[in-house]
Scaffold this motif. Structure first.
Motif, short mmCIF file in Angstrom:
data_model
loop_
_atom_site.label_atom_id
_atom_site.label_comp_id
_atom_site.label_asym_id
_atom_site.label_seq_id
_atom_site.Cartn_x
_atom_site.Cartn_y
_atom_site.Cartn_z
N ALA A 201 -41.30 3.76 16.86
CA ALA A 201 -41.11 4.49 15.61
C ALA A 201 -41.35 3.59 14.40
CB ALA A 201 -39.71 5.08 15.56
N LEU A 202 -41.13 2.30 14.58
CA LEU A 202 -41.28 1.32 13.50
C LEU A 202 -42.45 0.38 13.81
CD1 LEU A 202 -37.48 0.46 13.15
CD2 LEU A 202 -38.83 1.89 11.59
N ARG A 203 -43.51 0.91 14.37
CA ARG A 203 -44.55 0.07 14.96
C ARG A 203 -45.14 -0.95 14.00
NH1 ARG A 203 -49.26 2.16 19.06
NH2 ARG A 203 -49.96 0.08 19.73
N ALA A 204 -45.44 -0.56 12.78
CA ALA A 204 -46.04 -1.51 11.85
C ALA A 204 -45.10 -2.68 11.58
CB ALA A 204 -46.41 -0.81 10.54
N GLU A 205 -43.82 -2.37 11.36
CA GLU A 205 -42.82 -3.42 11.13
C GLU A 205 -42.62 -4.26 12.38
OE1 GLU A 205 -42.54 -0.21 10.52
OE2 GLU A 205 -41.43 0.19 8.66
N TYR A 206 -42.63 -3.60 13.52
CA TYR A 206 -42.47 -4.30 14.80
C TYR A 206 -43.55 -5.37 14.97
CZ TYR A 206 -42.64 -4.78 19.96
OH TYR A 206 -42.66 -5.27 21.25
N GLU A 207 -44.79 -4.96 14.79
CA GLU A 207 -45.89 -5.89 15.02
C GLU A 207 -45.93 -7.00 13.97
OE1 GLU A 207 -49.16 -3.17 15.31
OE2 GLU A 207 -48.69 -2.65 17.40
N SER A 208 -45.64 -6.66 12.72
CA SER A 208 -45.68 -7.69 11.68
C SER A 208 -44.54 -8.69 11.84
CB SER A 208 -45.66 -7.06 10.29
OG SER A 208 -44.42 -6.42 10.05
N ASN A 209 -43.37 -8.21 12.25
CA ASN A 209 -42.25 -9.12 12.42
C ASN A 209 -42.39 -9.99 13.66
OD1 ASN A 209 -40.04 -8.89 10.30
ND2 ASN A 209 -40.51 -6.74 10.68
N LEU A 210 -43.08 -9.50 14.68
CA LEU A 210 -43.38 -10.37 15.82
C LEU A 210 -44.33 -11.49 15.40
CD1 LEU A 210 -43.76 -7.90 18.81
CD2 LEU A 210 -42.07 -9.74 18.59
N ARG A 211 -45.30 -11.16 14.56
CA ARG A 211 -46.19 -12.22 14.05
C ARG A 211 -45.39 -13.22 13.23
NH1 ARG A 211 -49.63 -7.69 13.38
NH2 ARG A 211 -49.03 -7.48 11.19
N GLY A 212 -44.44 -12.71 12.45
CA GLY A 212 -43.60 -13.61 11.66
C GLY A 212 -42.74 -14.50 12.54
N TYR A 213 -42.20 -13.94 13.61
CA TYR A 213 -41.40 -14.73 14.55
C TYR A 213 -42.24 -15.86 15.14
CZ TYR A 213 -38.33 -15.82 18.50
OH TYR A 213 -37.51 -16.47 19.40
N ARG A 214 -43.48 -15.54 15.47
CA ARG A 214 -44.37 -16.53 16.09
C ARG A 214 -44.78 -17.62 15.10
NH1 ARG A 214 -49.67 -13.80 17.20
NH2 ARG A 214 -49.94 -14.33 15.00
N ASP A 215 -45.07 -17.24 13.87
CA ASP A 215 -45.72 -18.16 12.94
C ASP A 215 -44.85 -18.59 11.77
OD1 ASP A 215 -48.03 -17.79 14.48
OD2 ASP A 215 -48.69 -16.09 13.24
N GLY A 216 -43.71 -17.93 11.56
CA GLY A 216 -43.00 -18.10 10.29
C GLY A 216 -41.79 -18.99 10.31
N GLY A 217 -41.56 -19.74 11.41
CA GLY A 217 -40.43 -20.63 11.45
C GLY A 217 -39.10 -19.91 11.34
N ARG A 218 -38.15 -20.58 10.70
CA ARG A 218 -36.80 -20.02 10.57
C ARG A 218 -36.81 -18.69 9.81
NH1 ARG A 218 -31.61 -22.72 10.63
NH2 ARG A 218 -30.02 -21.53 9.47
N ALA A 219 -37.64 -18.60 8.78
CA ALA A 219 -37.72 -17.36 8.01
C ALA A 219 -38.25 -16.21 8.86
CB ALA A 219 -38.61 -17.56 6.77
N GLY A 220 -39.18 -16.52 9.74
CA GLY A 220 -39.72 -15.50 10.63
C GLY A 220 -38.69 -15.01 11.62
N VAL A 221 -37.88 -15.92 12.15
CA VAL A 221 -36.80 -15.53 13.06
C VAL A 221 -35.80 -14.66 12.33
CG1 VAL A 221 -34.89 -16.39 14.46
CG2 VAL A 221 -37.10 -17.56 14.52
N HIS A 222 -35.46 -15.06 11.12
CA HIS A 222 -34.51 -14.30 10.30
C HIS A 222 -35.02 -12.87 10.07
CE1 HIS A 222 -31.96 -14.24 6.32
NE2 HIS A 222 -31.54 -13.37 7.22
N ALA A 223 -36.27 -12.74 9.68
CA ALA A 223 -36.84 -11.42 9.42
C ALA A 223 -36.88 -10.58 10.69
CB ALA A 223 -38.25 -11.57 8.83
N TRP A 224 -37.22 -11.20 11.81
CA TRP A 224 -37.25 -10.47 13.07
C TRP A 224 -35.86 -9.93 13.43
CZ3 TRP A 224 -39.74 -7.88 16.66
CH2 TRP A 224 -39.12 -7.66 17.89
N LEU A 225 -34.85 -10.74 13.24
CA LEU A 225 -33.51 -10.29 13.58
C LEU A 225 -33.06 -9.14 12.68
CD1 LEU A 225 -31.69 -13.66 14.35
CD2 LEU A 225 -32.50 -11.94 15.99
N LEU A 226 -33.36 -9.22 11.41
CA LEU A 226 -33.00 -8.11 10.52
C LEU A 226 -33.75 -6.84 10.93
CD1 LEU A 226 -32.90 -9.94 7.08
CD2 LEU A 226 -30.94 -9.19 8.47
N TYR A 227 -35.01 -7.00 11.27
CA TYR A 227 -35.78 -5.86 11.78
C TYR A 227 -35.14 -5.32 13.06
CZ TYR A 227 -38.88 -3.60 14.97
OH TYR A 227 -39.37 -2.73 15.91
N GLY A 228 -34.73 -6.21 13.96
CA GLY A 228 -34.18 -5.80 15.24
C GLY A 228 -32.97 -4.91 15.11
#
Length: 246
Positions: A201-228
Motif C-alpha cells: 500500500a505504501l510501495r513508493a515509500e517502501y522502496e525509497s526507504n529501503l534505498r535509504g537504509y542501504r545508502d543513507g547511514g544512520r539517517a537512512g536507518v532512522h527513516a526506515w524505522l519511522l516508515y516501518g
C-alpha cells in the motif's frame, strides 16, 4: 552488525527521535485490533487468509503481475506460487527462528527458491560477505534486547533486502522473515496482521526507504524505522479481521 561487547545491540535504535513513540502507538493499535476482533472470531482459516494475502502482496512487490483472485484460483504466476509455497510453511519455522535463526533464514530461502536456482544454492549465502551478514543478523536475533519486537522485525526485513545474501528471492525471504519475527516474539501469534500488504500500500515509500537504509547511514536507518511503524499500522488495517475477503 556485531553483538560482541554490547549489552543491548539494538538499544540505539529506540533512542532515535520519534521511533519509540511511533512503535508504541503502532503496537497499541495492533493489540487493540487483535484483542477486540480476534479473540472471539479467530480461526485457522483466518490465519490462512492472512498468509495468502501476505504472499500475494509480497509477490507483487517482487515483480508478480498476478491478482489476488488469480492466486486464489490457480496460484498465479511463478513468483506468486513461490511466495504462497513459502507462506504455507512459514509458521512451522517459529521454533527454529527462536532456537537457530540462521537455520530458519536458510530454510526460508530454500523453500521460496526451490525450482528457481541450483540445489546447491538453496539456503546458502552467495559469498563470504553474505555469510557474514547472515551470521551477524542471526546473532542479533538471539541477543538480549529491550527493543520492541516490531523494531526488530523491521530491521531484519531491511537488512535482508539490502544485503541480498541469497542467489534469488531476497525480498520474499525478507518479508517472510519480518512476519515470522512478529509471530515468534508474540506481537501477532496467530499471524493475522498482513505487513506485506502494508508495504504494498505504501510501495513508493517502501522502496525509497529501503534505498535509504542501504545508502543513507544512520539517517537512512532512522527513516526506515519511522516508515516501518506506518507500514505495520497499514498491515493491521489489511488484516482479514478488518477487511472482507476480496
Amino acid at each position: 552488525m556485531s553483538t560482541s561487547g554490547v549489552a543491548d545491540p539494538l538499544a540505539w535504535l529506540t533512542s532515535l527521535e520519534g521511533v519509540g513513540s511511533a512503535y508504541a502507538a503502532t503496537r497499541d493499535g495492533i493489540d487493540v485490533m487483535l484483542r477486540d476482533r480476534g479473540l472471539r472470531r479467530t480461526s485457522p482459516e483466518t490465519t490462512a487468509e492472512s498468509l495468502l494475502r501476505g504472499a500475494h502482496a509480497s509477490a507483487v512487490l517482487e515483480g508478480s503481475s498476478a491478482t489476488l483472485a488469480e492466486v486464489r484460483e490457480n496460484g498465479g504466476d511463478a513468483i506468486a506460487r513461490d511466495a504462497v509455497r513459502l507462506s504455507t510453511e512459514l509458521l512451522a519455522l517459529v521454533p527454529t527462528l527462536k532456537r537457530a535463526p540462521l537455520q530458519a533464514l536458510a530454510r526460508l530461502h530454500a523453500v521460496a527458491a526451490t525450482g528457481s536456482v541450483a540445489a546447491d544454492e538453496l539456503g546458502r549465502p552467495r559469498d563470504a560477505g553474505s555469510a557474514q551478514r547472515l551470521r551477524a543478523l542471526a546473532d542479533l536475533l538471539v541477543a538480549p534486547t529491550q527493543a520492541p519486537a516490531l523494531v526488530v522485525a523491521a530491521l531484519v526485513h531491511a537488512d535482508l533486502v539490502t544485503a541480498a545474501p541469497f542467489a534469488s528471492h531476497n525480498g520474499i525471504v525478507a518479508r517472510a522473515a519480518e512476519r515470522l519475527v512478529l509471530v515468534a516474539r508474540g506481537v501477532d501469534e496467530k499471524s493475522l496482521v498482513v505487513p506485506e500488504a502494508g508495504h504494498l500500500a505504501l510501495r513508493a515509500e517502501y522502496e525509497s526507504n529501503l534505498r535509504g537504509y542501504r545508502d543513507g547511514g544512520r539517517a537512512g536507518v532512522h527513516a526506515w524505522l519511522l516508515y516501518g511503524a506506518e507500514a505495520f499500522a497499514a498491515g493491521a488495517e489489511a488484516s482479514p479481521l478488518r477487511r472482507a475477503a476480496e
